[in-house]
Motif scaffolding. Structure first.
Motif, PDB file in Angstrom:
ATOM      1  N   ASP A  84       0.835  -1.347  -0.065  1.00 13.29           N
ATOM      2  CA  ASP A  84       0.176   0.100  -0.091  1.00 13.29           C
ATOM      3  C   ASP A  84       1.006   1.334  -0.027  1.00 13.29           C
ATOM      4  O   ASP A  84       0.654   2.280  -0.829  1.00 13.29           O
ATOM      5  CB  ASP A  84      -1.062   0.209   1.335  1.00 13.29           C
ATOM      6  N   LEU A  87       2.365   1.765  -3.484  1.00 13.84           N
ATOM      7  CA  LEU A  87       1.469   2.466  -4.336  1.00 13.84           C
ATOM      8  C   LEU A  87       1.186   3.721  -3.926  1.00 13.84           C
ATOM      9  O   LEU A  87       1.201   4.611  -4.905  1.00 13.84           O
ATOM     10  CB  LEU A  87      -0.199   1.423  -3.968  1.00 13.84           C
ATOM     11  N   LYS A  88       1.177   4.243  -2.799  1.00 16.91           N
ATOM     12  CA  LYS A  88       0.900   5.704  -2.503  1.00 16.91           C
ATOM     13  C   LYS A  88       2.167   6.370  -2.984  1.00 16.91           C
ATOM     14  O   LYS A  88       1.637   7.425  -3.574  1.00 16.91           O
ATOM     15  CB  LYS A  88       0.761   5.726  -1.011  1.00 16.91           C
ATOM     16  N   ARG A  89       3.594   6.004  -2.781  1.00 20.65           N
ATOM     17  CA  ARG A  89       4.591   6.551  -3.426  1.00 20.65           C
ATOM     18  C   ARG A  89       4.430   6.776  -4.699  1.00 20.65           C
ATOM     19  O   ARG A  89       4.777   7.808  -5.310  1.00 20.65           O
ATOM     20  CB  ARG A  89       5.956   5.682  -2.924  1.00 20.65           C
ATOM     21  N   LYS A  90       4.268   5.605  -5.435  1.00 21.71           N
ATOM     22  CA  LYS A  90       3.947   5.825  -6.840  1.00 21.71           C
ATOM     23  C   LYS A  90       3.140   6.823  -7.457  1.00 21.71           C
ATOM     24  O   LYS A  90       3.099   7.665  -8.441  1.00 21.71           O
ATOM     25  CB  LYS A  90       3.530   4.562  -7.382  1.00 21.71           C
ATOM     26  N   ALA A  91       1.898   6.690  -6.797  1.00 22.09           N
ATOM     27  CA  ALA A  91       0.953   7.699  -6.899  1.00 22.09           C
ATOM     28  C   ALA A  91       1.441   9.208  -6.767  1.00 22.09           C
ATOM     29  O   ALA A  91       1.222  10.032  -7.693  1.00 22.09           O
ATOM     30  CB  ALA A  91      -0.458   7.593  -6.128  1.00 22.09           C
ATOM     31  N   GLU A  92       2.087   9.576  -5.753  1.00 21.00           N
ATOM     32  CA  GLU A  92       2.503  10.940  -5.615  1.00 21.00           C
ATOM     33  C   GLU A  92       3.648  11.007  -6.666  1.00 21.00           C
ATOM     34  O   GLU A  92       4.010  12.309  -6.874  1.00 21.00           O
ATOM     35  CB  GLU A  92       3.454  10.692  -4.129  1.00 21.00           C
ATOM     36  N   LEU A 119      -8.357   1.337  -6.462  1.00 21.39           N
ATOM     37  CA  LEU A 119      -7.139   1.504  -5.623  1.00 21.39           C
ATOM     38  C   LEU A 119      -6.306   2.821  -6.023  1.00 21.39           C
ATOM     39  O   LEU A 119      -5.749   3.375  -5.384  1.00 21.39           O
ATOM     40  CB  LEU A 119      -6.184   0.217  -5.769  1.00 21.39           C
ATOM     41  N   LYS A 122      -7.777   6.170  -5.019  1.00 21.25           N
ATOM     42  CA  LYS A 122      -7.536   6.352  -3.690  1.00 21.25           C
ATOM     43  C   LYS A 122      -6.263   6.837  -3.463  1.00 21.25           C
ATOM     44  O   LYS A 122      -5.960   7.869  -2.639  1.00 21.25           O
ATOM     45  CB  LYS A 122      -7.973   4.932  -2.751  1.00 21.25           C
ATOM     46  N   ALA A 123      -5.407   6.263  -4.180  1.00 20.94           N
ATOM     47  CA  ALA A 123      -3.836   6.488  -3.950  1.00 20.94           C
ATOM     48  C   ALA A 123      -3.556   7.758  -4.396  1.00 20.94           C
ATOM     49  O   ALA A 123      -2.816   8.731  -3.872  1.00 20.94           O
ATOM     50  CB  ALA A 123      -3.067   5.499  -4.639  1.00 20.94           C
ATOM     51  N   THR A 274      -3.185  -4.543  -5.999  1.00 18.06           N
ATOM     52  CA  THR A 274      -2.437  -3.471  -5.740  1.00 18.06           C
ATOM     53  C   THR A 274      -1.114  -3.456  -6.578  1.00 18.06           C
ATOM     54  O   THR A 274      -0.543  -2.598  -6.969  1.00 18.06           O
ATOM     55  CB  THR A 274      -1.789  -3.277  -4.044  1.00 18.06           C
ATOM     56  N   ILE A 278       0.115  -0.751  -9.125  1.00 17.54           N
ATOM     57  CA  ILE A 278       1.563  -0.046  -8.895  1.00 17.54           C
ATOM     58  C   ILE A 278       2.266  -0.066 -10.625  1.00 17.54           C
ATOM     59  O   ILE A 278       2.721   0.985 -10.970  1.00 17.54           O
ATOM     60  CB  ILE A 278       2.454  -0.839  -8.214  1.00 17.54           C
TER      61      ILE A 278
END
Ligand code: ATP
Ligand code: SKM
Length: 301
Positions: A84, A87-92, A119, A122-123, A274, A278
């Motif tokens: 998770d 994924l969040k870092r990739k989205a950023e 997903l 949300k990210a 997830t 990514i």
């Protein structure tokens, strides 16, 4: 005795060279001039992970190679993967380059557009919208299956184009499109207002997923006769022959077979949604990178 398993991963990634500049042995990695100006470059990250039983962690070495030179960037311990967080870092990483553009997930029925799209939204902190649901709402709650039954496929396709037209004026939305949205060229005109991502899933995996949940909500696959997997696979094969080329209009392709090979998995069914999300961000980054390369500098105009 438990065998210690070392794992190696290779993946293309953006590296901010300022983070590692002081740690690098002199001259071990040369950056192209453009990377210096942009303060980052795209290289091949090589991660070597070795389980350490004493502190329940993985010892890690991260090196990077670009333009025939390579360097050890970091060595240390990492704790088990937090998908998770990745994924969040990739989205950023992706978000600043989107400039608010929406994302359109395309792919065959059951390819995971809804699951993966939620997903991703949300990210990114984007809204999520399902094109089939918008059509049902525009028809006062009539289900897709009922629209097909009472009005026919042509009528449904018209409503689908109306919904995509409406969506194309919106920003910061991840859209799960209907499996057949790719067949009308006009729909691409709308989807190209954002970035389109094709979830490319082997037909056998799709048939397994669809057989598991049933075909009641998917009128093009519904058939009372025969075993669900065989019927779904046969129908999907026919639809695939008609549409496979249309999916290649998408800006980015996420091939589950390619991700599974990269991760060393035997089967695409081992991939989590997830991991797929990514990879989708990775492919969007590659698309954006090419898009930037294709841009004509002002001075050349
Ligand atoms: N990576 C995955 N691994 C296993 N099952 C999955 C995966 N992704 C989605 N699924 C399952 O497959 C089914 C279809 O997924 P989903 O509804 O997200 O696909 P879809 O592309 O939106 O489908 P449709 O276009 O038909 O609405 C669901 O039951 C979902 O739980
Ligand atoms: O693949 C298709 O043609 C379809 C997929 C679904 O999402 C629905 O849009 C509808 O059942 C048609």
């Amino acid at each position: 005795m438990e065998a210690a398993i070392a794992q190696r991963f290779q993946y293309p990634s953006w590296v901010d060279w300022r983070e590692f500049e002081r740690k690098l042995p002199r001259g071990s990695l040369r950056y192209p001039q453009r990377a210096k100006e942009e303060k980052r470059f795209r290289g091949l990250a090589l991660a070597h992970l070795q389980p350490e039983r004493r502190n329940r962690s993985l010892s890690s070495e991260l090196s990077c190679s670009a333009d025939n030179s390579s360097a050890l960037l970091e060595a240390g311990s990492v704790y088990p993967f937090d998908e998770d967080l990745i994924l969040k870092r990739k989205a950023e990483e992706v978000k600043p380059y989107l400039n608010g553009r929406s994302m359109y997930l395309v792919g065959m029925m059951g390819s995971g557009k809804t699951t993966v799209g939620k997903l991703m939204s949300k990210a990114l902190g984007y809204s999520f919208l399902d094109c089939d649901t918008l059509i049902e709402e525009a028809m006062n709650g009539t289900s897709v299956a009922e629209i097909f039954e009472h009005h026919g496929e042509g009528f449904f396709r018209g409503k689908e184009t109306d919904a995509l037209k409406k969506l194309s004026s919106m920003y910061q939305v991840v859209v799960s499109t209907g499996g057949g949205a790719v067949i009308r060229p006009i729909n691409w005109k709308y989807m190209h207002k954002g970035i389109s991502i094709w979830l490319d899933v082997p037909l056998e995996a799709l048939a397994h997923r669809i057989a598991a949940v049933g075909t009641n909500s998917r009128p093009l696959l519904h058939d009372e006769s025969g075993d669900a997997y065989t019927v779904a696979l046969k129908r999907l094969s026919t639809i695939w022959d008609e549409r496979s080329e249309a999916y290649t209009n998408a800006n980015a392709r996420v091939s589950l077979e390619n991700i599974a090979v990269k991760r060393g998995y035997k089967d695409v069914s081992d991939l989590t949604p997830t991991e797929i999300a990514i990879e989708a961000f990775e492919q969007v980054l590659s698309f954006i990178e090419n898009e930037e390369t294709m841009e004509i500098p002002d001075g050349d105009l």
